[in-house]
Motif scaffolding. Sequence first.
Motif, mmCIF file in Angstrom:
data_model
loop_
_atom_site.group_PDB
_atom_site.id
_atom_site.type_symbol
_atom_site.label_atom_id
_atom_site.label_comp_id
_atom_site.label_asym_id
_atom_site.label_seq_id
_atom_site.Cartn_x
_atom_site.Cartn_y
_atom_site.Cartn_z
ATOM 1 N N THR A 188 8.365 -0.242 -2.698
ATOM 2 C CA THR A 188 8.052 -0.896 -3.968
ATOM 3 C C THR A 188 7.610 -2.329 -3.752
ATOM 4 N N THR A 189 8.357 -3.061 -2.934
ATOM 5 C CA THR A 189 8.009 -4.463 -2.687
ATOM 6 C C THR A 189 6.762 -4.598 -1.817
ATOM 7 N N GLY A 190 6.478 -3.576 -1.002
ATOM 8 C CA GLY A 190 5.317 -3.632 -0.123
ATOM 9 C C GLY A 190 4.056 -3.067 -0.738
ATOM 10 N N GLY A 191 4.130 -2.652 -2.007
ATOM 11 C CA GLY A 191 2.950 -2.127 -2.680
ATOM 12 C C GLY A 191 2.638 -0.688 -2.352
ATOM 13 N N GLN B 168 12.915 0.883 -1.831
ATOM 14 C CA GLN B 168 12.814 -0.533 -2.173
ATOM 15 C C GLN B 168 11.742 -1.217 -1.338
ATOM 16 N N PHE B 169 11.688 -0.867 -0.063
ATOM 17 C CA PHE B 169 10.670 -1.448 0.808
ATOM 18 C C PHE B 169 9.271 -1.058 0.331
#
Length: 204
Positions: free
Chosen positions: A47-50, A44-45
């Motif tokens: 994905t949200t961090g690109g 998840q980190f």
Amino acid sequence: METTGVKAALVHSDNLPNGQSYLEWGAVWGGSVVAVATSTVLGQFGTTGGLALGDPMLANGDPSWQVLVASLWLFLMALASSAGGGYIAGRMRSRWNDASKNEVEFRDGVHGLSVWAVSTIAVAIFAAVSAALAAVGVEADTASADLPANVVEYTKTIALVYGFATAAASALGAGAAWWFASLGGSHRDEGTDVNLLTPGFLRR
């Protein structure tokens, strides 16, 4: 002489009865839950961090380097989750004092490898379901549009590279699970203080 015999009996237990195993599934399941949870959070980190796998092409038509970033992040995820789960399993399993140091290390390592296997299967099932659901949307979006040949070729190449990275990360994860399970077993036997493994601001 009798006292010596009693002490020896306490130190060296008998072998397990036939039909029983040295593999403790409680420790394996506990480590597997930790490994899967770590993978989920890091995923998840990422994905949200690109850091997740993105589009194969840039806006100017050049191939994207995102696949390399995503592959490196995949390696870190596999190592961190396998190491954490393996350490938990190795430290939490019971040790039977009927074996040499090498045998004890092997048993700890097998618990870590079992954690890796269970968590890998769980993640693979989740990924397969997610991919199947995503494929339905992709087919619907691309059914009415013809993609350029270079985009199709880049996409195939990226899929191959990312697939290889996934397999390599999984193999490294197996090694990390084994090594950290052995480390956890060593800390268990030595009675290593857990405060030595946690940052100072997390201690009471």
